[in-house]
Design a protein around this motif. Structure first.
Motif, short mmCIF file in Angstrom:
data_model
loop_
_atom_site.label_atom_id
_atom_site.label_comp_id
_atom_site.label_asym_id
_atom_site.label_seq_id
_atom_site.Cartn_x
_atom_site.Cartn_y
_atom_site.Cartn_z
N SER A 152 0.82 -1.22 0.00
CA SER A 152 0.00 0.00 0.00
C SER A 152 0.85 1.26 0.00
N GLY A 153 2.15 1.12 0.25
CA GLY A 153 3.03 2.27 0.24
C GLY A 153 2.67 3.27 1.32
N HIS A 154 3.11 4.50 1.12
CA HIS A 154 2.91 5.56 2.12
C HIS A 154 1.61 6.30 1.81
N SER A 155 0.50 5.55 1.91
CA SER A 155 -0.79 6.12 1.49
C SER A 155 -1.67 6.47 2.68
N LEU A 156 -2.30 7.63 2.61
CA LEU A 156 -3.30 8.06 3.58
C LEU A 156 -4.69 7.95 2.95
N THR A 157 -5.68 7.66 3.76
CA THR A 157 -7.06 7.57 3.29
C THR A 157 -7.72 8.93 3.42
N LEU A 158 -8.06 9.54 2.30
CA LEU A 158 -8.61 10.90 2.28
C LEU A 158 -10.04 10.97 1.77
N THR A 159 -10.59 9.86 1.27
CA THR A 159 -11.89 9.92 0.62
C THR A 159 -13.02 9.28 1.43
N ARG A 160 -12.74 8.78 2.64
CA ARG A 160 -13.79 8.21 3.49
C ARG A 160 -13.35 8.31 4.96
N PRO A 161 -14.30 8.30 5.88
CA PRO A 161 -13.95 8.36 7.30
C PRO A 161 -13.37 7.03 7.78
N LEU A 162 -12.61 7.09 8.85
CA LEU A 162 -11.99 5.91 9.44
C LEU A 162 -12.46 5.77 10.89
N ARG A 163 -12.42 4.54 11.40
CA ARG A 163 -12.96 4.29 12.73
C ARG A 163 -12.06 3.33 13.50
N PHE A 164 -11.72 3.70 14.73
CA PHE A 164 -11.02 2.79 15.63
C PHE A 164 -12.00 1.76 16.17
N VAL A 165 -11.61 0.48 16.18
CA VAL A 165 -12.40 -0.57 16.79
C VAL A 165 -11.54 -1.20 17.89
N GLU A 166 -11.97 -1.06 19.14
CA GLU A 166 -11.19 -1.58 20.26
C GLU A 166 -11.41 -3.09 20.39
N LEU A 167 -10.32 -3.84 20.35
CA LEU A 167 -10.39 -5.30 20.41
C LEU A 167 -10.01 -5.84 21.78
N GLY A 168 -9.32 -5.06 22.55
CA GLY A 168 -8.86 -5.46 23.88
C GLY A 168 -8.05 -4.32 24.46
N GLU A 169 -7.44 -4.57 25.60
CA GLU A 169 -6.65 -3.52 26.24
C GLU A 169 -5.47 -3.12 25.36
N ASN A 170 -5.41 -1.85 25.00
CA ASN A 170 -4.33 -1.31 24.17
C ASN A 170 -4.21 -1.99 22.81
N PHE A 171 -5.33 -2.49 22.29
CA PHE A 171 -5.31 -3.20 21.00
C PHE A 171 -6.50 -2.71 20.17
N TYR A 172 -6.19 -2.09 19.02
CA TYR A 172 -7.21 -1.52 18.14
C TYR A 172 -6.96 -1.95 16.70
N LYS A 173 -8.05 -2.08 15.96
CA LYS A 173 -7.93 -2.15 14.51
C LYS A 173 -8.53 -0.89 13.93
N LEU A 174 -8.00 -0.46 12.80
CA LEU A 174 -8.50 0.74 12.13
C LEU A 174 -9.28 0.30 10.91
N ASP A 175 -10.56 0.57 10.94
CA ASP A 175 -11.49 0.06 9.93
C ASP A 175 -11.79 1.17 8.91
N ASP A 176 -11.35 1.12 7.71
CA ASP A 176 -10.44 0.23 6.99
C ASP A 176 -9.24 1.07 6.58
N GLY A 177 -8.22 1.14 7.42
CA GLY A 177 -7.12 2.05 7.19
C GLY A 177 -5.86 1.39 6.68
N THR A 178 -4.94 2.22 6.26
CA THR A 178 -3.62 1.77 5.83
C THR A 178 -2.66 1.84 7.03
N PRO A 179 -1.46 1.26 6.91
CA PRO A 179 -0.49 1.40 8.00
C PRO A 179 -0.16 2.86 8.31
N THR A 180 -0.07 3.69 7.28
CA THR A 180 0.18 5.12 7.50
C THR A 180 -0.98 5.75 8.27
N ASP A 181 -2.22 5.42 7.89
CA ASP A 181 -3.38 5.89 8.65
C ASP A 181 -3.27 5.50 10.13
#
Length: 265
Positions: free
Chosen positions: A46-75
């Protein structure tokens, strides 16, 4: 007053369920507070890409553990620093442990490396860690990321205790050979090699008769590329069973060509 607890942000480009991410969390768990923000889906290349065309959302999976729905590593790095580390930045960002190597020009494609790029752009010491595979990563269940865990923990501890060895806007790109710790030749400081790329795009026909393409993975081949400041390229170090540690800078200016380009202009 007791010394404040170190804080480490980790992410990857293989997704929040990746074995390499779990191995990284485990390897760094005793070095400080580990906060994980990882993509929901695999974001390899995915390279050094930011998501600029849709909102992103943190989803908490556990203590200090989140997934970013649906983000890139840079996001993940960008938003984690904005939301989770608003009080103070982390002491270290580690991206990985990637399933497959990121050597030579692969660094420009890599979401793993891009997360470390974003980290140093934001002023945080960062490194990207990748586990090289020899044959479709079939050896990873046997190896169990043992050498990668050991190497990344040693490097992270050295950074947290003694400081980051590079100036601003430069990060460490670490590649792990596919061997057991006992067979590792040590750590080699390397330069980025020159990858030999093919053009592996497979053509298929779907049930409706429409043509589609699937981009394949290039072979692990490279051009010899000696450099006076480093005996080994990252490819050569892996071939000789060294852990490869390459300093990468974000300034891609070809300074040696500036004067000749002035003459050409």
């Amino acid at each position: 007053m007791s010394e404040r607890k170190k804080r480490i942000l980790i992410t990857n480009d293989d997704g929040f369920e990746a074995d390499g991410l779990a191995a990284l969390r485990d390897a760094l768990s005793d070095l400080g507070e580990v906060i994980t923000v990882a993509p929901t889906l695999e974001k390899s290349a995915s390279g050094h890409s930011l998501t600029l065309t849709r909102p992103l959302r943190f989803v908490e999976l556990g203590e200090n553990f989140y997934k970013l729905d649906d983000g890139t590593p840079t996001d993940c790095v960008f938003l984690a620093l904005n939301k989770l580390f608003a009080d103070r930045p982390p002491d270290l960002i580690v991206s990985g442990i990637n399933r497959g190597g990121n050597m030579g020009e692969d660094i420009t494609y890599s979401g793993t490396a891009a997360a470390a790029m974003e980290g140093v752009l934001q002023g945080v010491p960062s490194m990207a860690v990748s586990q090289v595979c020899r044959s479709h990563c079939e050896e990873l269940p046997r190896l169990g990321y043992r050498l990668a865990r050991q190497a990344v923990r040693d490097l992270a501890a050295k950074i947290l205790e003694g400081g980051f060895p590079l100036p601003e806007r430069k990060f460490l790109n670490v590649n792990i050979p596919p061997v057991e710790p006992a067979d590792c030749a040590g750590i080699a400081v390397t330069h980025a090699g020159r990858r030999l790329y093919g053009n592996d795009a497979q053509v298929h026909i779907n049930p409706r008769g429409q043509e589609y393409y699937w981009i394949g993975l290039p072979r692990l081949d490279w051009h010899p590329h000696p450099h006076p400041g480093s005996r080994l390229s990252d490819f050569e170090a892996i071939r000789e069973n060294y852990v490869s540690v390459t300093p990468i800078q974000l300034d891609m200016t070809a300074y040696d060509e500036i004067e000749s380009l002035k003459g050409w202009i």
